[in-house]
Structures are given as structure tokens and as C-alpha cells.
Enzyme design. Sequence first.
Site, PDB file in Angstrom:
ATOM      1  N   TRP A   8       9.942  12.984   1.314  1.00  0.00           N
ATOM      2  CA  TRP A   8       9.689  11.319   1.721  1.00  0.00           C
ATOM      3  C   TRP A   8      11.074  10.760   1.526  1.00  0.00           C
ATOM      4  O   TRP A   8      11.678  10.923   0.894  1.00  0.00           O
ATOM      5  CB  TRP A   8       8.698  11.003   0.380  1.00  0.00           C
ATOM      6  CG  TRP A   8       7.184  11.475   0.598  1.00  0.00           C
ATOM      7  CD1 TRP A   8       6.811  12.432  -0.348  1.00  0.00           C
ATOM      8  CD2 TRP A   8       6.295  11.305   1.541  1.00  0.00           C
ATOM      9  NE1 TRP A   8       5.494  12.793  -0.189  1.00  0.00           N
ATOM     10  CE2 TRP A   8       5.261  12.115   1.133  1.00  0.00           C
ATOM     11  CE3 TRP A   8       6.270  10.637   2.700  1.00  0.00           C
ATOM     12  CZ2 TRP A   8       3.967  12.088   1.944  1.00  0.00           C
ATOM     13  CZ3 TRP A   8       4.956  10.757   3.486  1.00  0.00           C
ATOM     14  CH2 TRP A   8       3.946  11.429   3.045  1.00  0.00           C
TER      15      TRP A   8
ATOM     16  N   LYS B 157       8.293  10.317   6.303  1.00  0.00           N
ATOM     17  CA  LYS B 157       8.282  11.624   6.171  1.00  0.00           C
ATOM     18  C   LYS B 157       9.274  12.520   6.919  1.00  0.00           C
ATOM     19  O   LYS B 157       9.000  12.648   8.098  1.00  0.00           O
ATOM     20  CB  LYS B 157       6.939  12.241   6.227  1.00  0.00           C
ATOM     21  CG  LYS B 157       6.750  13.589   5.246  1.00  0.00           C
ATOM     22  CD  LYS B 157       5.450  13.968   4.983  1.00  0.00           C
ATOM     23  CE  LYS B 157       5.268  15.047   3.838  1.00  0.00           C
ATOM     24  NZ  LYS B 157       4.117  15.759   3.423  1.00  0.00           N
TER      25      LYS B 157
ATOM     26  N   GLU C 279      -7.262  -7.172  -4.349  1.00  0.00           N
ATOM     27  CA  GLU C 279      -8.327  -6.446  -4.799  1.00  0.00           C
ATOM     28  C   GLU C 279      -7.956  -6.735  -6.345  1.00  0.00           C
ATOM     29  O   GLU C 279      -9.001  -6.135  -7.141  1.00  0.00           O
ATOM     30  CB  GLU C 279      -8.247  -4.992  -4.449  1.00  0.00           C
ATOM     31  CG  GLU C 279      -8.766  -4.658  -2.905  1.00  0.00           C
ATOM     32  CD  GLU C 279      -7.498  -4.558  -2.125  1.00  0.00           C
ATOM     33  OE1 GLU C 279      -6.590  -5.334  -2.572  1.00  0.00           O
ATOM     34  OE2 GLU C 279      -7.782  -4.085  -1.117  1.00  0.00           O
TER      35      GLU C 279
ATOM     36  N   THR D 273      -9.152  -8.700   2.638  1.00  0.00           N
ATOM     37  CA  THR D 273      -7.898  -8.000   2.494  1.00  0.00           C
ATOM     38  C   THR D 273      -7.316  -8.177   3.958  1.00  0.00           C
ATOM     39  O   THR D 273      -8.016  -8.564   4.973  1.00  0.00           O
ATOM     40  CB  THR D 273      -8.065  -6.494   2.330  1.00  0.00           C
ATOM     41  OG1 THR D 273      -8.881  -5.920   3.352  1.00  0.00           O
ATOM     42  CG2 THR D 273      -8.725  -6.318   1.000  1.00  0.00           C
TER      43      THR D 273
HETATM   44  P1  ADP Z   1      -2.019  -8.077   2.751  1.00  0.00           P
HETATM   45  O1  ADP Z   1      -2.335  -6.621   2.893  1.00  0.00           O
HETATM   46  O2  ADP Z   1      -2.422  -9.115   3.229  1.00  0.00           O
HETATM   47  O3  ADP Z   1      -0.448  -8.038   2.370  1.00  0.00           O
HETATM   48  P2  ADP Z   1      -2.337  -8.227  -0.343  1.00  0.00           P
HETATM   49  O4  ADP Z   1      -1.679  -9.596  -0.725  1.00  0.00           O
HETATM   50  O5  ADP Z   1      -3.457  -7.750  -0.961  1.00  0.00           O
HETATM   51  O6  ADP Z   1      -2.745  -8.233   1.201  1.00  0.00           O
HETATM   52  O7  ADP Z   1      -1.015  -7.141  -0.325  1.00  0.00           O
HETATM   53  C1  ADP Z   1      -1.193  -6.145  -1.367  1.00  0.00           C
HETATM   54  C2  ADP Z   1       0.097  -5.386  -1.034  1.00  0.00           C
HETATM   55  O8  ADP Z   1       1.274  -5.796  -0.949  1.00  0.00           O
HETATM   56  C3  ADP Z   1       0.191  -4.240  -2.058  1.00  0.00           C
HETATM   57  O9  ADP Z   1      -0.662  -3.143  -2.101  1.00  0.00           O
HETATM   58  C4  ADP Z   1       1.689  -3.708  -1.804  1.00  0.00           C
HETATM   59  O10 ADP Z   1       1.784  -2.757  -0.973  1.00  0.00           O
HETATM   60  C5  ADP Z   1       2.429  -5.032  -1.442  1.00  0.00           C
HETATM   61  N1  ADP Z   1       3.028  -5.718  -2.478  1.00  0.00           N
HETATM   62  C6  ADP Z   1       2.539  -6.692  -3.493  1.00  0.00           C
HETATM   63  N2  ADP Z   1       3.594  -6.950  -4.209  1.00  0.00           N
HETATM   64  C7  ADP Z   1       4.570  -6.127  -4.060  1.00  0.00           C
HETATM   65  C8  ADP Z   1       5.797  -6.041  -4.617  1.00  0.00           C
HETATM   66  N3  ADP Z   1       6.338  -6.748  -5.850  1.00  0.00           N
HETATM   67  N4  ADP Z   1       6.753  -5.115  -4.257  1.00  0.00           N
HETATM   68  C9  ADP Z   1       6.349  -4.366  -3.114  1.00  0.00           C
HETATM   69  N5  ADP Z   1       5.219  -4.536  -2.452  1.00  0.00           N
HETATM   70  C10 ADP Z   1       4.377  -5.261  -3.056  1.00  0.00           C
END
Ligand code: ADP
Length: 538
Positions: free
Chosen positions: A443, A438, A330, A183
Site C-alpha cells: 500500500w 496498491k 454517518e 452521503t
Molecule cells: P463526503 O463523502 O461527501 O465527503 P462525508 O463528509 O461523510 O461525506 O465524508 C467523510 C469522509 O471524509 C471520511 O470517511 C474521510 O474519508 C474523509 N475525512 C473526513 N475528515 C477527514 C480528515 N480530517 N482527514 C482525512 N479525511 C477525512
Amino acid sequence: MLAGVLGLTMDYQLTVPALLRRAEALHGAREVVSRQPDGSIARTTYGAVAVRARKLAVALQQLGIARGDRVATFGWNHGEHLEAYFGVPALGGVLHTLNVRLHADELAYIATHAGDRAVIVDAALLPALEAFRDRAPFEHVIVVGGAAPAGTIAYEELLAAADEAAYVEPELDEREAAACCYTSGTTGAPKGVLYSHRCLVLHTLSVATVDSLAIAEREVVLPVVPMFHANAWGLPYAAAMAGAKLVLPAARLDPASLLELLASERVTISAGVPTVYLALLQALDAAPGAHDLGALHTLVIGGSAAPQALIEGFQHRHGIAVLHAWGMTELAPIGTIGRLPAALAGASEAERLRYRSRQGRPVPFVELRARGDAGLIPWDGSAYGELEVRGPTVASAYTDGDGADKFTADGWFSTGDIVTIDPDGTIELQDRAKDLIKSGGEWISSVALENALMGHAAVAEAAVVAVPDERWGERPLAVVVLRDGATATATADELRAHLEPGFARWWLPDEFVFADVIPKTATGKFKKTALRDLYRRP
Ligand code: ADP
């Protein structure tokens, strides 16, 4: 003890080698196309990839790599990377895709944490590898697509020396690890996610289905999303299973190169993060008709929220549909997809667009729920809660017991994303928990504000972050990048007026900052931590 009666179906293991056998047997002649470092195009087939993947497995074994060992890759999207996607799991090894955009310190930490015994690296990325090689446990450095300096092994020589006939497919248990990703570590140290063969195969099946990404044999798939980022959203495996032609752009991700490849290879489905397609849309708008994108019908956009203006722009001006997808490392990584439900087929254009800008419904076998302050929230489209998921493609833990607090006592994974859930199970992502603003105890969704700002004709990119405020706790501040030559047309007052009809007054940013660029993370998302630090007022 089993309480019921055992079914009489085969205990067939869902493994990556099984995917490869299928691709070779049924789609052996189907093309895999790769951009080369010099810009030219190389063509191979799934059949040739399968042979070379087995040779790679044999060669790695001869180097001492054994079942369960980690083998890293440090490269862009190309045929050799696809060979590693299959070849490393084919020997029972664990493919660890290192993100080439990360800082050397982070790469050293991740490679060490994973225990990567070997790395397959693009020749062009050797200098970046050198910056952390001595802090990583690599025993072997294998170089693809260029000269192999002293102390490294040339990939082509390694394969040439390997005897394909020596390959014996191990009797893999589908629960064994096949791949791993880390991650991003925007909150704390990066954490390892270990995918089983079963997880990768089920993810392949679920994303290929018609209501998911509809990866069929007739399609031509171009993943812009890098193969070092979350399994390239599962597209290489899905394309191989279905027999879709695969087009891999290597490091040439600028709009001109992508447009050229999309047109010349008659690509039908492409996928990547919003920033890539914002740039692509701008290029298309600037020279309409310059590229024949007649074959291209779908862009899968995710990784961060796809602005409504982006979806609308592709749909209305260029006839290309956007499928909005949400996912996380994940989840291997795709969790939800915004395919328009039949119930909305007759809805107004505005309503359909509004639906498509949400993140959609879960892919098969991913279950979701969300938790607010008072427990699980209702699926009413308005209550906010943190999204929790479970399913066969969802991590059950991080490696080494890291991040145990992200898993609930009853076995769900807490995503850290704040969502609303519609009655039909469609989620709309409001924010990452840590990015929510916030103000006065209420929010504010930064994603909603960004989305609206990017709908203004003069705005190229916009990020909204919380800044500390004595009276309200936090207030929103908008950082805006204007389109080239649009400076005169958008003042802070004008942007505020643009937002006013859609939001409560107290949601409107107190301040608009105009910047040349918005800093991005290694996965191409707005780096909000950096923005918050930059604009924190004393
Ligand atoms: P990184 O932390 O490197 O970006 P990830 O690819 O695992 O790693 O990121 C996942 C996160 O990206 C999600 O938890 C979410 O916050 C964001 N995310 C993924 N797809 C979308 C989407 N379509 N719209 C908004 N946020 C998104």
C-alpha cells in the site's frame, strides 16, 4: 426484564426542543449574526430565533406537515436556516438539509428518496431548485431572503401569519428522527442517514467539551462548513447550547469576505474544510497585518486531511491553532479530534506539529477499532486497517436498508477509511479504502504524499491518485496546482527531490502533472474519481 434496580433519575428526553428552550432561557440576548445576500450584516438573538422557530413549526403544521414528515432546506448559513434547524424538529418533523452544490439529478433522487414534503429555499437558489423541482415531491416551496414568485410562499409572510401561542411542544421520544442527511454517493447511490434527537443532543454535548472543540459561552463561532453539510459539524446546536455568539457567512466564502467577517465580528473559533483555509492562508500571507484577527484562536479543519504545512502556516506565521478533526455524515458527523495530549506538552515543536496533523482521538462515547486482512489490528501506529466505530451518535443503518454491508455482525459501522492507530488511540488516516494505491502488492498512502507535496512552497494544492500499471498493478500519479507566479520554481524533478527524504523510493509518484485546478466534490474535497479517469493511460 431488568436484572438490576431502576435508578431514580428523571426519564428526561434529550431533544432538540430542549436545546432550544435552554438557549432561549439562558442565552436569549446572545447574538446570531448573518451575512445578507447584498453583503450587509443582519443581527438577531437566540431569543428571537426561538420565537421564530416556534412560529415556523406552527406555520408548517398549518400547511399539513405532521410529525415524522421530512422538510428540506436548500440554503446557505444564515439565521433563517438556524430557525429551520430548530423549528422543523420542534414540531416533530425531520429536517433534511439538501446540499446546494449537488447536481440536479442527484438532488431529485435524494429529495424523492427522503420524501421531502416541503422545502425552504434561499431566493438566490431558486434557479437551482427549479432544475429539479418537478422531479421532487415538494408540496410547498417556501422562499427566504427575497421575492417569492407565483407558486411559492414567502417565508416572512408565513411567519407573520403564524400565531406563536398556538405552538404546543409535542411529547417527543428522544429516539424519534430529528434530521437527515445523505452521503455523497461517490460509491454508488447516495444513502440516507437519519439522526435521532438523542443523537443530535449527545453530539452537541460531546463536541462542546473542552478536549473536543471547547465551545464555551465566551466564544464567537463562525462555521464556514455549510449548514447543508453534515449539520455544519454540529456547531449551530453546540453554540446555541453553550450560548456562544454565532456568525453565519451565507454564500460569501471567498477569502476576502471571510477575513472581513472574522475580523469585524471578533470571531474566536472557525471551522471548515482544508481548501477554504488554504485559500485563506494564502490571502493572509499575501497581506500580513491587513486584518485584525487577534481574537481568532482556533480553526477546526476536517472533511479531508489538513496538510501539515497548513497547520504550521497558521500556527507559526499567524498564531492561530488548528484543531484537526475527522468525521463522516454517518457520525453526525464528528468522530475524532486532534487536541494535543498533556503528555506532549513538553515535546519538540516538530513532534507536536506531527501530532496535530493526525486526526486525533475519539470524542466521548465514540469507540473505535480497525480491521486488517488478519483481523483487528494492534494499536501500534504502523499496522493499516479499515476503521470501525460505534457509539450513540453513529448511524445504526441507512434508510430503506441501503448499504447493509457497512455494518458488522457485532454492531459496528465500517467507515471505509484506512487508518493506523497509536497506542493512545490517536488515529492517522492513510486513505479512503478506494483511494489507496496498491503497488507491487504494497500500500501507498496518497494522503501522506499529498501532505508532503503541499509542504513545498510553490505548491497550492496536490492530489495523488492511482493509475493502472502493467508491472506493478498501480502506480501513484501526482496532480499539482502551483501557487500564482510560482511556475518557475517547481519542476517535476524538484518535487520528486522534495519528497525523496521522507519516503521509500517506490512510493514516489512516477509522474507529476501540472494543472490549473483540481476538480472538487460537492463537499470541497479532491474529486479523485474524476482525476483517475482523466489521467488513466491507455
Ligand atoms: P463526503 O463523502 O461527501 O465527503 P462525508 O463528509 O461523510 O461525506 O465524508 C467523510 C469522509 O471524509 C471520511 O470517511 C474521510 O474519508 C474523509 N475525512 C473526513 N475528515 C477527514 C480528515 N480530517 N482527514 C482525512 N479525511 C477525512
